[in-house]
Enzyme design. Structure first.
Site, PDB file in Angstrom:
ATOM      1  N   SER A 147      27.654  40.171  35.597  1.00 11.46           N
ATOM      2  CA  SER A 147      28.792  40.635  34.673  1.00 11.46           C
ATOM      3  C   SER A 147      30.270  40.630  34.484  1.00 11.46           C
ATOM      4  O   SER A 147      30.821  40.461  34.673  1.00 11.46           O
ATOM      5  CB  SER A 147      29.197  42.126  35.420  1.00 11.46           C
ATOM      6  OG  SER A 147      28.088  42.640  35.961  1.00 11.46           O
ATOM      7  N   LYS A 176      24.950  47.206  29.531  1.00 13.65           N
ATOM      8  CA  LYS A 176      25.952  47.318  31.123  1.00 13.65           C
ATOM      9  C   LYS A 176      27.775  47.703  30.648  1.00 13.65           C
ATOM     10  O   LYS A 176      27.945  48.884  31.100  1.00 13.65           O
ATOM     11  CB  LYS A 176      25.325  46.304  32.186  1.00 13.65           C
ATOM     12  CG  LYS A 176      26.097  47.088  32.860  1.00 13.65           C
ATOM     13  CD  LYS A 176      26.422  45.653  34.528  1.00 13.65           C
ATOM     14  CE  LYS A 176      26.926  46.131  35.649  1.00 13.65           C
ATOM     15  NZ  LYS A 176      27.186  45.564  36.902  1.00 13.65           N
ATOM     16  N   LYS A 181      37.419  46.036  36.330  1.00 15.81           N
ATOM     17  CA  LYS A 181      36.812  44.715  35.330  1.00 15.81           C
ATOM     18  C   LYS A 181      36.103  45.072  35.040  1.00 15.81           C
ATOM     19  O   LYS A 181      35.625  44.538  33.909  1.00 15.81           O
ATOM     20  CB  LYS A 181      36.257  43.927  37.210  1.00 15.81           C
ATOM     21  CG  LYS A 181      35.258  42.847  36.311  1.00 15.81           C
ATOM     22  CD  LYS A 181      34.279  42.301  37.088  1.00 15.81           C
ATOM     23  CE  LYS A 181      33.326  41.440  36.548  1.00 15.81           C
ATOM     24  NZ  LYS A 181      32.638  40.896  37.044  1.00 15.81           N
TER      25      LYS A 181
END
Length: 308
Positions: A100, A175, A244
Site C-alpha cells: 500500500s 484502495k 498509515k
C-alpha cells in the site's frame, strides 16, 4: 508463455505475503521466495518454494515478481537500490507491487521500470490476513491491458474479486480512497457512540437502531459487536495500518491539491490512539481515546443475554 509455466518471485513473507505465496505453491506455480527474515524464507522452503539470499539475486530467476512490503521507502530500496531488483531482473519481467503506497509513488516506479524494459503494476488488496489465507482477497489492479491479461490467472489464485481499475497507480488510488472512507467512518462511529452514551443511550440500543437506519456503515457492521462491544481489540486491522493509509491520502492530497479536512482530523484521532500505545490494536480501539476524555463506558458493553 503459459501462465502456469511462469516462475514467480515473492518478496515479503509477512502476515499477508506468506499465505499468498503458499496459495501460489498450492496452485502449482514455481515460487521463489525472499524476505529479510531468514526464518520466513525457511518456512516457505519447507512448503516447496525456492529460497534466495536477496531480492536482487532472486530477480534474475523469475518471470513475475510480487512484492508485499511495509512502505514505499522499502519498496523503492528493494527495487532501485544497489544490487536490487531493477538491476538484476530480465527485460520483460512483470513486477506486481501489492504493497500500500501512494499512487504517484507507483507511477514513478513504473516510469523507472519502463526505462529498463520492465513492466511495473500495482495491485493492493483488501480482505486482511484471513482473506489472504482463503484466497478471497479483493485485488485492485493498475496496469495496461496486455500485462493485466498475462497475470490475471495469478490474481485468480490470490483473490475472489479482481478489479482492473486503470493504468499503474490506479490500484493504489482506489484502495487509498476506500481506506480513507473506512478510517473516517470509524472515527465518526467512535465519536457518535461516545455522544450517545453521554446522552444516556446504551451501546446495544444504538447498535439495534443504527443498524437499520441511515447512519449504518461497514465500520458499524464489522467493528461494533465483534470488537467494541466484545471488549477485545486483538487481530483485525491495526490502528498503525489505518494511520498509515490516511497518511497516504494526505500525501496524495498535497500532490493533487485536494483539501481533505475530515481526513486530517481523523488522522489526529488515530495519532492519539498511537500515543496511548494502541498502535497494534484493532482500529476500533480508538473508542478508548474518547472514553478516557469523557468518562463514557463504551467498550465491553455487550448484551449479557446474548452470551457475549
Amino acid at each position: 508463455m503459459e501462465c502456469m509455466k511462469m516462475k514467480i518471485g515473492f518478496i515479503g513473507l509477512g502476515a499477508m505475503g506468506r499465505p499468498m505465496a503458499s496459495n501460489l505453491l498450492t496452485a502449482g506455480y514455481e515460487v521463489h521466495a525472499f524476505d529479510v527474515v531468514e526464518a520466513a524464507v525457511k518456512e516457505m522452503e519447507g512448503k516447496g518454494a525456492i529460497g534466495h539470499p536477496s531480492a536482487g539475486e532472486m530477480a534474475g530467476h523469475v518471470d513475475v515478481i510480487i512484492c508485499s512490503l511495509p512502505n514505499a521507502k522499502i519498496v523503492e530500496g528493494t527495487m532501485c537500490g544497489k544490487n536490487g531488483v531493477f538491476e538484476n531482473c530480465k527485460e520483460g519481467t512483470i513486477i506486481i507491487d501489492m504493497s500500500s503506497v501512494a499512487p504517484n509513488t507507483t507511477k514513478g516506479m513504473a516510469k523507472k521500470a519502463a526505462e529498463k524494459g520492465i513492466h511495473y503494476i500495482d495491485a493492493p488488496v483488501s480482505g486482511g490476513v484471513s482473506g489472504a489465507a482463503a484466497g478471497t482477497l479483493t485485488i485492485m489492479v493498475g496496469a495496461d491491458d496486455e500485462t493485466f491479461d498475462k497475470v490475471k490467472p495469478i490474481f485468480d489464485v490470490l483473490g475472489k474479486n479482481i478489479y482492473h481499475v486503470g493504468e499503474a497507480g490506479g490500484g493504489d488510488a482506489i484502495k487509498m480512497v476506500n481506506n480513507l472512507l473506512l478510517g473516517c467512518n470509524m472515527a465518526a462511529l467512535a465519536e457518535a457512540l461516545t455522544l450517545g452514551v453521554k446522552c444516556g443511550l446504551s451501546v446495544e440500543t444504538m447498535k439495534q437502531v443504527i443498524s437499520v437506519s441511515s447512519g449504518r456503515s461497514y465500520a458499524l457492521d464489522a467493528k461494533l459487536e465483534k470488537f467494541i462491544m466484545a471488549g477485545q481489540f486483538t487481530g483485525g486491522f491495526a490502528v498503525d495500518l489505518q494511520y498509515k493509509d490516511l497518511g497516504l491520502a494526505l500525501e496524495a492530497s498535497r500532490d493533487e491539491k485536494v483539501p481533505l479536512p475530515m481526513t486530517a482530523a481523523a488522522v489526529q484521532v488515530y495519532e492519539m490512539a498511537r500515543a496511548k500505545g494502541q498502535g497494534r490494536e484493532d482500529m476500533s480501539s480508538i473508542v478508548k481515546v474518547w472514553e478516557d476524555l469523557t468518562g463514557a463506558k463504551i467498550h465491553g458493553e455487550a448484551d449479557p443475554q446474548k452470551g457475549a
